[in-house]
Design a protein around this motif. Sequence first.
Motif, PDB file in Angstrom:
ATOM      1  N   ALA A 304       0.818  -1.215   0.000  1.00 53.24           N
ATOM      2  CA  ALA A 304       0.000   0.000   0.000  1.00 53.24           C
ATOM      3  C   ALA A 304       0.852   1.266   0.000  1.00 53.24           C
ATOM      4  CB  ALA A 304      -0.924   0.011   1.221  1.00 53.24           C
ATOM      5  N   LEU A 305       2.095   1.181   0.495  1.00 51.91           N
ATOM      6  CA  LEU A 305       2.973   2.350   0.461  1.00 51.91           C
ATOM      7  C   LEU A 305       3.234   2.796  -0.974  1.00 51.91           C
ATOM      8  CD1 LEU A 305       5.738   1.869   3.183  1.00 51.91           C
ATOM      9  CD2 LEU A 305       4.087   3.718   3.000  1.00 51.91           C
ATOM     10  N   ASP A 306       3.401   1.834  -1.872  1.00 54.09           N
ATOM     11  CA  ASP A 306       3.668   2.173  -3.270  1.00 54.09           C
ATOM     12  C   ASP A 306       2.402   2.590  -4.006  1.00 54.09           C
ATOM     13  OD1 ASP A 306       6.376   1.643  -3.029  1.00 54.09           O
ATOM     14  OD2 ASP A 306       6.115  -0.472  -3.502  1.00 54.09           O
ATOM     15  N   SER A 307       1.316   1.922  -3.726  1.00 50.18           N
ATOM     16  CA  SER A 307       0.108   2.170  -4.506  1.00 50.18           C
ATOM     17  C   SER A 307      -0.785   3.258  -3.917  1.00 50.18           C
ATOM     18  CB  SER A 307      -0.700   0.866  -4.624  1.00 50.18           C
ATOM     19  OG  SER A 307      -1.026   0.368  -3.325  1.00 50.18           O
ATOM     20  N   LEU A 310       1.391   6.660   2.423  1.00 50.55           N
ATOM     21  CA  LEU A 310       1.597   6.393   3.843  1.00 50.55           C
ATOM     22  C   LEU A 310       0.290   6.389   4.618  1.00 50.55           C
ATOM     23  CD1 LEU A 310       3.488   6.003   6.257  1.00 50.55           C
ATOM     24  CD2 LEU A 310       3.774   8.487   6.353  1.00 50.55           C
ATOM     25  N   ARG A 311      -0.609   7.301   4.294  1.00 47.01           N
ATOM     26  CA  ARG A 311      -1.846   7.394   5.075  1.00 47.01           C
ATOM     27  C   ARG A 311      -2.656   6.102   4.999  1.00 47.01           C
ATOM     28  NH1 ARG A 311      -5.689  12.676   5.324  1.00 47.01           N
ATOM     29  NH2 ARG A 311      -7.027  11.978   7.034  1.00 47.01           N
ATOM     30  N   GLU A 312      -2.803   5.576   3.795  1.00 49.30           N
ATOM     31  CA  GLU A 312      -3.574   4.345   3.657  1.00 49.30           C
ATOM     32  C   GLU A 312      -2.839   3.162   4.275  1.00 49.30           C
ATOM     33  OE1 GLU A 312      -6.601   4.177   2.672  1.00 49.30           O
ATOM     34  OE2 GLU A 312      -6.645   6.340   2.275  1.00 49.30           O
ATOM     35  N   ALA A 313      -1.509   3.148   4.171  1.00 50.38           N
ATOM     36  CA  ALA A 313      -0.755   2.062   4.791  1.00 50.38           C
ATOM     37  C   ALA A 313      -0.918   2.072   6.304  1.00 50.38           C
ATOM     38  CB  ALA A 313       0.719   2.164   4.408  1.00 50.38           C
ATOM     39  N   ARG A 337      10.072   8.774  -0.465  1.00 48.70           N
ATOM     40  CA  ARG A 337       9.740   7.372  -0.236  1.00 48.70           C
ATOM     41  C   ARG A 337      10.491   6.776   0.955  1.00 48.70           C
ATOM     42  NH1 ARG A 337       7.470   4.056  -3.720  1.00 48.70           N
ATOM     43  NH2 ARG A 337       6.191   5.907  -4.016  1.00 48.70           N
ATOM     44  N   PRO A 338      11.814   7.016   1.132  1.00 48.87           N
ATOM     45  CA  PRO A 338      12.486   6.454   2.320  1.00 48.87           C
ATOM     46  C   PRO A 338      11.884   6.947   3.633  1.00 48.87           C
ATOM     47  CG  PRO A 338      14.099   7.177   0.696  1.00 48.87           C
ATOM     48  CD  PRO A 338      12.778   7.699   0.245  1.00 48.87           C
ATOM     49  N   VAL A 339      11.433   8.209   3.665  1.00 51.81           N
ATOM     50  CA  VAL A 339      10.819   8.746   4.885  1.00 51.81           C
ATOM     51  C   VAL A 339       9.491   8.054   5.151  1.00 51.81           C
ATOM     52  CG1 VAL A 339       9.855  10.809   5.947  1.00 51.81           C
ATOM     53  CG2 VAL A 339      11.999  10.947   4.675  1.00 51.81           C
ATOM     54  N   GLU A 340       8.688   7.857   4.104  1.00 49.08           N
ATOM     55  CA  GLU A 340       7.421   7.140   4.276  1.00 49.08           C
ATOM     56  C   GLU A 340       7.657   5.728   4.802  1.00 49.08           C
ATOM     57  OE1 GLU A 340       4.245   8.978   1.088  1.00 49.08           O
ATOM     58  OE2 GLU A 340       5.403   7.216   0.515  1.00 49.08           O
ATOM     59  N   THR A 341       8.645   5.043   4.247  1.00 48.43           N
ATOM     60  CA  THR A 341       8.920   3.678   4.676  1.00 48.43           C
ATOM     61  C   THR A 341       9.350   3.637   6.143  1.00 48.43           C
ATOM     62  OG1 THR A 341       9.605   3.123   2.422  1.00 48.43           O
ATOM     63  CG2 THR A 341      10.276   1.623   4.173  1.00 48.43           C
ATOM     64  N   ALA A 342      10.269   4.542   6.532  1.00 51.60           N
ATOM     65  CA  ALA A 342      10.726   4.569   7.922  1.00 51.60           C
ATOM     66  C   ALA A 342       9.585   4.901   8.867  1.00 51.60           C
ATOM     67  CB  ALA A 342      11.865   5.572   8.076  1.00 51.60           C
ATOM     68  N   LEU A 396      14.634  -0.187  14.585  1.00 55.18           N
ATOM     69  CA  LEU A 396      14.007   1.090  14.235  1.00 55.18           C
ATOM     70  C   LEU A 396      14.991   2.241  14.377  1.00 55.18           C
ATOM     71  CD1 LEU A 396      10.431   0.952  15.806  1.00 55.18           C
ATOM     72  CD2 LEU A 396      11.106   0.621  13.431  1.00 55.18           C
ATOM     73  N   ARG A 397      15.786   2.213  15.453  1.00 55.09           N
ATOM     74  CA  ARG A 397      16.765   3.291  15.646  1.00 55.09           C
ATOM     75  C   ARG A 397      17.779   3.311  14.501  1.00 55.09           C
ATOM     76  NH1 ARG A 397      17.544   2.507  20.429  1.00 55.09           N
ATOM     77  NH2 ARG A 397      16.556   4.326  21.351  1.00 55.09           N
ATOM     78  N   GLY A 398      18.211   2.150  14.057  1.00 57.72           N
ATOM     79  CA  GLY A 398      19.130   2.105  12.927  1.00 57.72           C
ATOM     80  C   GLY A 398      18.485   2.592  11.648  1.00 57.72           C
ATOM     81  N   ARG A 399      17.221   2.229  11.417  1.00 57.24           N
ATOM     82  CA  ARG A 399      16.524   2.666  10.210  1.00 57.24           C
ATOM     83  C   ARG A 399      16.323   4.174  10.213  1.00 57.24           C
ATOM     84  NH1 ARG A 399      13.038   0.045   6.603  1.00 57.24           N
ATOM     85  NH2 ARG A 399      13.072  -1.867   7.850  1.00 57.24           N
ATOM     86  N   VAL A 400      15.941   4.728  11.366  1.00 56.39           N
ATOM     87  CA  VAL A 400      15.744   6.180  11.465  1.00 56.39           C
ATOM     88  C   VAL A 400      17.079   6.913  11.389  1.00 56.39           C
ATOM     89  CG1 VAL A 400      14.965   8.021  13.011  1.00 56.39           C
ATOM     90  CG2 VAL A 400      13.579   5.963  12.730  1.00 56.39           C
ATOM     91  N   GLY A 401      18.100   6.385  12.054  1.00 53.81           N
ATOM     92  CA  GLY A 401      19.415   7.020  12.026  1.00 53.81           C
ATOM     93  C   GLY A 401      20.023   7.050  10.644  1.00 53.81           C
ATOM     94  N   ALA A 402      19.714   6.057   9.813  1.00 51.69           N
ATOM     95  CA  ALA A 402      20.246   6.045   8.450  1.00 51.69           C
ATOM     96  C   ALA A 402      19.729   7.221   7.636  1.00 51.69           C
ATOM     97  CB  ALA A 402      19.876   4.729   7.762  1.00 51.69           C
TER      98      ALA A 402
END
Length: 426
Positions: A304-307, A310-313, A337-342, A396-402
């Motif tokens: 759903a993130l791609d289609s 973020l809101r719907e996901a 897109r990376p921000v939405e995924t994180a 999560l901390r690693g994903r956000v820190g990246a």
Amino acid sequence: MPHDSADAPGGSANILDASADGLGTSADPVAGRSTVPTPASLPRRGPGAPLASWPRRSAGVLLGCATALLGSLYFLVTGAALGAFLLWPRTRAHALRALMAGARRLAGLERLRRTVFFGDRFPEGFRADGHRILRCLAVRCFAGLLCTVVLGLLGLGAVLAGVLVAGVVRGSLGWGELLTQAVLGGVLLFLDVQGLRSLAALDARAVRECFGPSEREVLQQRIEALAASRAAVVRAVDAERRRIERDLHDGVQQRLVALAMLLGRARRSRDPERADALLLQAHEESRDVLTELREVAWRVYPSALDSLGLREALGGVAERCALPLRLRYEVGAPLPRPVETAAYFVVSEAVTNAAKHSGATAVEVRVALTGGRLAVRVEDDGRGGADPSGSGLAGLRGRVGALDGVLHIDSPLGGPTLVSAELPCA
């Protein structure tokens, strides 16, 4: 969500050693290690703060000339008085302390001047060593005295310009000669202004390197931060792969084995009614397998993130959550897109932990875009005690820190638990 699972002083070379003046890198009283300033803590004007007005900055420059004269006078007088003591090893340490006592006050005055008149902000807790303080004051004395000379030349030029205008008015000076003098004066004025700009830049750089990390230190810290975030991302990816393998092996694979056994029993059964019952049970089991497989796929990456975005996901997270979930989505612009995924994984992991471990009765999620930064906030009313070092939250901390973001976890015993993240969108 309390139970996130973990996977030789005195020598000539050290004449300005920090031990002599009592200054050095500040220490972290909790961790017992040096506090390293981050690149974000460089001296700067705060976001949203108005720039210092030109009259105020001009006053700051004039005051800088006065402090430069004061610093030069201090070094002349103190150097003459303490010179012999600085050369004698037995009195060197005491003489250095006396010298640095006044130097620290002068440096504090320079810091106050930059803060008040130029709006600079300096990192809290950072303390410069003796080398930096003396180097800053030496540069300030040079720049301030040279700035005084340039301002004097500007004043002299203004007086000469008045004399030339008066000569034209009295008729003792022709217009051709006035034009020549005006062109020459314009060139000299341009050079004076450029000189003042360069001296102002030198002044700012000297104070910045004294009261904050140098450019080399900032680059080194940046390299270390990138290396740490890269290692954290690799660890998070490995942990996620292990979790997916466990979900497939302990969940989907076992259900598929059970489904195969049901179909086998139905095929071998000689009783039509029993075979129908087994087929019905197998059909229900296949639906459960599809549901669990869909859950595993959503944990890997939600389509759903791609289609849909973020809101719907996040709406899908709310639908699958076993607890009442209140979602406030306050984003009025497209997100990278990376921000939405994180942001999605922060919400998904925090909500999953709340539902499984916290004993909470409700969860509130808020996602808001403010000033180029996406703020994600997940709060539950559970019993708290979440472990920030657990594999899920550490991932999560690693994903956000990246993404150069920051993840905060506040989960005291007794609750509530608050997980918040700030993600830059630039």
